[in-house]
Scaffold this motif. Structure first.
Motif, mmCIF file in Angstrom:
data_model
loop_
_atom_site.group_PDB
_atom_site.id
_atom_site.type_symbol
_atom_site.label_atom_id
_atom_site.label_comp_id
_atom_site.label_asym_id
_atom_site.label_seq_id
_atom_site.Cartn_x
_atom_site.Cartn_y
_atom_site.Cartn_z
ATOM 1 N N VAL A 1 15.771 -32.484 19.530
ATOM 2 C CA VAL A 1 16.697 -33.413 18.877
ATOM 3 C C VAL A 1 17.850 -32.663 18.223
ATOM 4 C CG1 VAL A 1 16.957 -35.189 17.108
ATOM 5 C CG2 VAL A 1 14.888 -35.127 18.508
ATOM 6 N N LYS A 2 17.545 -31.657 17.417
ATOM 7 C CA LYS A 2 18.600 -30.904 16.737
ATOM 8 C C LYS A 2 19.147 -29.779 17.609
ATOM 9 C CE LYS A 2 19.632 -28.243 12.555
ATOM 10 N NZ LYS A 2 20.947 -28.879 12.391
ATOM 11 N N SER A 3 18.470 -29.499 18.717
ATOM 12 C CA SER A 3 18.819 -28.386 19.596
ATOM 13 C C SER A 3 18.699 -27.065 18.842
ATOM 14 C CB SER A 3 20.241 -28.547 20.166
ATOM 15 O OG SER A 3 20.411 -27.787 21.335
ATOM 16 N N ALA A 4 17.636 -26.942 18.055
ATOM 17 C CA ALA A 4 17.441 -25.782 17.181
ATOM 18 C C ALA A 4 17.082 -24.537 17.988
ATOM 19 C CB ALA A 4 16.360 -26.087 16.151
ATOM 20 N N ILE B 1 13.629 -38.893 21.639
ATOM 21 C CA ILE B 1 13.515 -39.250 20.221
ATOM 22 C C ILE B 1 14.925 -39.489 19.677
ATOM 23 C CG2 ILE B 1 12.836 -38.439 17.927
ATOM 24 C CD1 ILE B 1 10.694 -36.720 19.309
ATOM 25 N N PRO B 2 15.205 -40.649 19.104
ATOM 26 C CA PRO B 2 16.567 -40.949 18.630
ATOM 27 C C PRO B 2 17.049 -40.049 17.502
ATOM 28 C CG PRO B 2 15.275 -42.960 18.876
ATOM 29 C CD PRO B 2 14.313 -41.823 18.979
ATOM 30 N N ASP C 1 16.564 -42.952 28.564
ATOM 31 C CA ASP C 1 15.249 -42.443 28.172
ATOM 32 C C ASP C 1 15.089 -40.935 28.414
ATOM 33 O OD1 ASP C 1 15.210 -42.604 30.942
ATOM 34 O OD2 ASP C 1 13.755 -44.233 31.010
ATOM 35 N N GLY C 2 16.121 -40.153 28.247
ATOM 36 C CA GLY C 2 16.036 -38.687 28.357
ATOM 37 C C GLY C 2 17.434 -38.125 28.532
ATOM 38 N N ALA D 1 19.172 -49.403 15.915
ATOM 39 C CA ALA D 1 18.493 -49.008 14.686
ATOM 40 C C ALA D 1 17.101 -48.466 14.994
ATOM 41 C CB ALA D 1 18.400 -50.196 13.741
ATOM 42 N N SER D 2 16.755 -47.358 14.355
ATOM 43 C CA SER D 2 15.423 -46.775 14.504
ATOM 44 C C SER D 2 15.163 -45.862 13.318
ATOM 45 C CB SER D 2 15.307 -45.979 15.806
ATOM 46 O OG SER D 2 16.191 -44.876 15.795
ATOM 47 N N GLU D 3 13.913 -45.764 12.899
ATOM 48 C CA GLU D 3 13.555 -44.887 11.797
ATOM 49 C C GLU D 3 13.458 -43.449 12.297
ATOM 50 O OE1 GLU D 3 13.137 -44.945 8.613
ATOM 51 O OE2 GLU D 3 13.598 -47.058 8.309
ATOM 52 N N PRO D 4 14.070 -42.513 11.595
ATOM 53 C CA PRO D 4 13.959 -41.108 12.004
ATOM 54 C C PRO D 4 12.505 -40.633 11.969
ATOM 55 C CG PRO D 4 15.701 -41.409 10.372
ATOM 56 C CD PRO D 4 14.928 -42.683 10.409
ATOM 57 N N ILE D 5 12.144 -39.766 12.902
ATOM 58 C CA ILE D 5 10.804 -39.193 12.946
ATOM 59 C C ILE D 5 10.745 -38.050 11.937
ATOM 60 C CG2 ILE D 5 9.071 -38.093 14.397
ATOM 61 C CD1 ILE D 5 9.886 -40.981 15.185
#
Length: 471
Positions: free
Chosen positions: A122-125, A199-200, A223-224, A359-363
């Motif tokens: 998600v963050k591309s860490a 994951i959003p 979806d990806g 809208a979605s809750e962050p994981i």
């Protein structure tokens, strides 16, 4: 740098076919004219059938789409039982030294495989990619060898890996063809873990990071998979979407901005789903595995992407926004993609990105062992505490204790939060994230209480004292 098209320009075909308009329309759909170096590919996920290919086998610098392979190798190790999503991995000095984008954890900090994957995808860490590489392969070199073995096994004959995160390195090469093959392998081999790829957003303490793939939550059925950017590669994206049971994979390499790659991919997907009504005009292009590789040097877009005043870090954290009239890339792409009277079914290129993501809750993500219930709530709150400004009043300590009274109820909500096994879904983490929000929310108000204190020094600074040194 401009790439030569292998097919002739539409104007050169006028003398061949009397039905020139029909041919031009077909070519406009199949071989759009790029304004700069770009590789484009659309395939059916289940069959591998190629729906469109432009420079699809041209070697390219992968940038952070490399992390799709890092995730694939890691999750295959999990599936094979060599480690679990709960396995703790330690941040090494090598991992901590990686360039941004990264989480920035100090050496010695531990994270689970599960959390490292979420942060990486998600963050591309970049630091989390190295943490996973060292945890699975023993070292960056050892893991890179595993990546290369996997690539060869999957038929990615144009791909070579040197590191697990895609930061600039001699010999780190792939192609749109190979990336589509990899995306198909993720769908085929790891269906139970595929949720990691879409994951959003994630929440680390008070910080929320949205997925850099701007199609997630905006393009219907997206979806990806993963984005990437370094100066030499331009903006890359491997994306997928499902509509009416049909799933497509789109690869865009070398776009001029984060917005441009998202618009490009959406246009490719829309056409692949038959949005222009001219599917019957498409020539048979075979399957993605049978596309013939081009023996060439990858185009280096450094001057175009980062030359002159366009200074950009090698990170996907671009904040570019499509201007009202479109950028040079996205604005023109609407014309080049839909010529001969064909109109883009989605309207203006900027329409896709103008809307807010669904809208979605962050994981929630965190350091340390896997946690559930009250322990998870406490972990998320602790990370938020570290990120809260240091200035606090007495009431802030009381406020910090308040959520404990509601802990039993919150714990019940939080139980499904941690994604600890194959069948767990990240959407289940929404409720603890909301609980974590409520806990630190009281801090700013409490922190404002001592605000009158600076008035004391002002009153103490009497004129007499000020004049003393002058005497």
């Amino acid at each position: 740098m401009h790439l030569l098209r292998l097919l002739p320009r539409p104007s050169s075909l006028n003398w061949i076919f009397p039905s020139a308009v029909l041919v031009l329309a077909a070519l406009a759909v199949v071989t759009p004219r790029a304004v700069h170096a770009e590789a484009l590919l659309v395939v059916e996920a289940d069959t591998g059938k190629v729906l469109q290919a432009d420079n699809a086998t041209m070697p390219w610098y992968p940038a952070s789409v490399t992390k799709i392979m890092t995730a694939y190798v890691t999750l295959k190790a999990v599936k094979d039982g060599r480690l679990t999503l709960d396995t703790l991995l330690t941040v090494s000095p090598v991992a901590a030294s990686q360039s941004p984008s990264k989480m920035g954890f100090r050496p010695g900090i531990q994270v689970t495989v599960d959390n490292a994957l979420k942060m990486m995808l998600v963050k591309s860490a970049n630091d989390m990619a190295v943490v996973l590489a060292e945890g699975v392969g023993g070292s960056v070199d050892g893991f890179s060898a595993m990546m290369n073995q996997t690539a060869q096994k999957l038929g990615m004959t144009q791909t070579s890996y040197v590191n697990p995160n895609g930061l600039p390195a001699e010999g780190q090469i792939t192609s749109a063809r190979d990336l589509a093959i990899l995306a198909r392998a993720v769908i085929r081999d790891l269906p139970e873990y595929e949720y990691f790829m879409h994951i959003p957003s994630i929440r680390y303490g008070r910080r929320v990071t949205q997925n850099f793939n701007k199609l997630i939550g905006r393009y219907p059925g997206a979806d990806g998979f993963k984005t990437g950017f370094i100066c030499a590669s331009g903006y890359n994206l491997v994306a997928s979407a499902t509509r009416n049971g049909k799933r497509l994979i789109a690869v865009v390499l070398g776009a001029s901005s984060g917005n441009a790659r998202a618009v490009r991919a959406a246009q490719l997907l829309e056409r692949g789903f038959g949005g222009n009504g001219l599917g019957w005009l498409k020539p048979a292009l075979g399957t993605v595995d049978n596309l013939v590789p081009i023996d060439a040097t990858p185009p280096n877009l450094r001057d175009e992407m980062c030359g002159g005043k366009r200074k950009r870090p090698a990170t996907d954290e671009d904040a570019d926004v499509v201007a009202a009239n479109g950028s040079a890339s996205t604005g023109e792409s609407a014309v080049t993609f839909f010529t001969a009277g064909l109109q883009p079914p989605m309207g203006k290129p900027s329409d896709l990105l103008a809307a807010e993501a669904a809208a979605s809750e962050p994981i929630p993500v965190y350091t340390g062992p896997t946690k559930t219930g009250t322990a998870l709530i406490a972990a998320v709150a602790a990370e938020a505490e570290k990120q809260t400004p240091a200035k606090r009043g007495k009431k802030s300590k009381i406020a910090a204790k308040k959520p404990d009274a509601a802990a039993p109820k919150a714990a019940a909500d939080a139980k499904p939060a941690a994604v600890r096994h194959a069948n767990a879904r990240p959407e289940a983490a929404a409720k603890p994230a909301a609980s974590a929000d409520r806990k630190p929310a009281a801090r700013p108000a409490a922190a404002d209480k001592p605000a009158p204190k600076p008035a004391k020094p002002k009153a103490a600074a009497k004129p007499k004292g000020e004049n003393k040194p002058a005497g």
